[in-house]
Write an enzyme that holds these catalytic residues in place. Sequence first.
Site, PDB file in Angstrom:
ATOM      1  N   TRP A   1       0.815  -1.225   0.000  1.00  0.00           N
ATOM      2  CA  TRP A   1       0.000   0.000   0.000  1.00  0.00           C
ATOM      3  C   TRP A   1       0.845   1.269   0.000  1.00  0.00           C
ATOM      4  CZ3 TRP A   1      -5.029   1.848   0.167  1.00  0.00           C
ATOM      5  CH2 TRP A   1      -5.215   3.134   0.701  1.00  0.00           C
TER       6      TRP A   1
ATOM      7  N   ASP B   1       0.099   9.150   0.836  1.00  0.00           N
ATOM      8  CA  ASP B   1       0.668  10.479   0.536  1.00  0.00           C
ATOM      9  C   ASP B   1       2.142  10.505   0.089  1.00  0.00           C
ATOM     10  OD1 ASP B   1      -1.583  10.652   2.118  1.00  0.00           O
ATOM     11  OD2 ASP B   1      -0.683  11.907   3.644  1.00  0.00           O
TER      12      ASP B   1
ATOM     13  N   ASP C   1       1.433  16.043   9.796  1.00  0.00           N
ATOM     14  CA  ASP C   1       1.885  16.350   8.444  1.00  0.00           C
ATOM     15  C   ASP C   1       2.720  17.632   8.369  1.00  0.00           C
ATOM     16  OD1 ASP C   1       0.212  14.170   8.090  1.00  0.00           O
ATOM     17  OD2 ASP C   1      -1.425  15.340   7.225  1.00  0.00           O
TER      18      ASP C   1
HETATM   19  C1  FRU Z   1      -3.486  12.037   4.539  1.00  0.00           C
HETATM   20  C2  FRU Z   1      -3.161  11.341   5.843  1.00  0.00           C
HETATM   21  C3  FRU Z   1      -2.269  12.205   6.706  1.00  0.00           C
HETATM   22  C4  FRU Z   1      -1.546  11.205   7.566  1.00  0.00           C
HETATM   23  C5  FRU Z   1      -1.383  10.041   6.627  1.00  0.00           C
HETATM   24  C6  FRU Z   1      -1.453   8.715   7.308  1.00  0.00           C
HETATM   25  O1  FRU Z   1      -3.851  11.196   3.506  1.00  0.00           O
HETATM   26  O2  FRU Z   1      -4.354  10.984   6.514  1.00  0.00           O
HETATM   27  O3  FRU Z   1      -2.960  13.199   7.424  1.00  0.00           O
HETATM   28  O4  FRU Z   1      -0.328  11.696   8.025  1.00  0.00           O
HETATM   29  O5  FRU Z   1      -2.402  10.146   5.651  1.00  0.00           O
HETATM   30  O6  FRU Z   1      -1.097   7.682   6.440  1.00  0.00           O
END
Ligand code: FRU
Length: 472
Positions: A44, A47, A165
């Site tokens: 998988w 981001d 993030d």
């Molecule tokens: C965005 C998110 C982020 C987080 C990550 C977890 O798609 O939800 O906020 O850091 O994916 O995989």
Amino acid sequence: SVHLKYLSEDEDAKRELAEYIQETKKSINPRWRLHYHVIPPVGWMNDPNGFSYYKGEYHLFFQYYPYDSVWGPMHWGHSVSPNLVDWRELPTALAPDEEMCFSGSALVDGDKLVLMYTGRLNTDTDPFYNETQYLAFSDDGVNFYKYEGNPVLARTPDGAYDFRDPKIWKYGDYWYVVIGSSTHDARGRVLLYRSQNLYDWEFLTVLGESNGELGYMWECPDFFELDGKYILLMSPQGLEPQGDRYKNTHQTGYIIGSFNYETFEFVPEVDFQELDFGHDFYATQTLDADGKRIVAGWFSMWELPHPEDVDGWAGAITIMRELKLSGNRLLQQPLDEMLSLRNGSVHNGSFNKDESLVFEKTGELIINGDLEQKIELEIAGTNGGNNIWIRWEPEVKKVVVDRGGDVRQVEWSPIGSRSWRLFLDASSLELFCGEGEVVFSTRFYPDGDLRVNSFSDQSLNVEAHKLRRSVP
Ligand code: FRU
């Protein structure tokens, strides 16, 4: 000093993971694998993370779970490129210890590559999670070490829990970071901090905040200057669909405004707009590459089926695009380097009703036609499977991408070029209209090779190319 002691990763665990990936890769079904997009080696991906330039190469990391093709405890996968088009896999950069390695960014500090990311701990008590900011370092761009003193940033100023993030950049003598968050009454917001040493962070301000209509959480914030304006790019969760807008599970978009490094005040000048109008685009991250602002997005979406997961993988990163500011909006343009993928002509000339073009998995089309006419193209598998439609509706001046009746559409008034540029890659399309004022990024799942069919009574001119593989 304590700052120079890093926790070194377990070398055996790293080797086992690398062997697992090489072994598992052999059983992946190749039918929908993308050929010139960054995709997970196995398992998988979500981001894009840590988009950076270090020691002569571009680095792109990504949220990664190698052990299954569904989301799981997050690792950081890693690819590098000399030109933002040809990508090579590197070993998994970060693996979770007690913390999952959520999204974050990277920046060069002297001869080190610094990663700042969210460490996410799952707990037994409400709120059942704890998000704090972590650092990791590398001296070679391949091996990464987590900082012993993690976390470096442990709490939001008001104690609200969503805190993830981090996107870092440097300006003058300071490092700055924007971090996605949510207020106690569930409104998305972005927090701004600065630091002189990467370890001690000072909260500066709430850079942007939803008035209640822009979602409950702003994920993956990014903040940068473009042509004298400042752009707050982020991925708000929880926008209600409004007509043609906000049709995906979550959105990615931007607010244009002005900013001042003395007051730290961001003054919005243009309301939130979506960056891309396709079905599969989320959680972007940008890189300043020699003054060009390049964006990459997760080429997928939450809470939807990912049909390739039965094949042993899921998710991709879009092709890299340059962002340009034009009036009140951002344009997305494919990089010039994309031309280097062209690998033989498929067609050049008129393309009329009932004609079709076949592409061996990949293709680029430049499509021109009178915009007074209705335009309708079907992209289908030579052996069936899912097809998809691209249309131009002249009466309403809308470009439409119709995936089995699930429609994304948006008005388009060309600001310059009136052509469409369409990139196809096995199970994806990226459609750039005009100068990139309207872009759709959408996945679809045809069987066999790709056939583009011209349906309605239209006369078009099409230049079409095969594209070579740029990802091993
Ligand atoms: C965005 C998110 C982020 C987080 C990550 C977890 O798609 O939800 O906020 O850091 O994916 O995989």
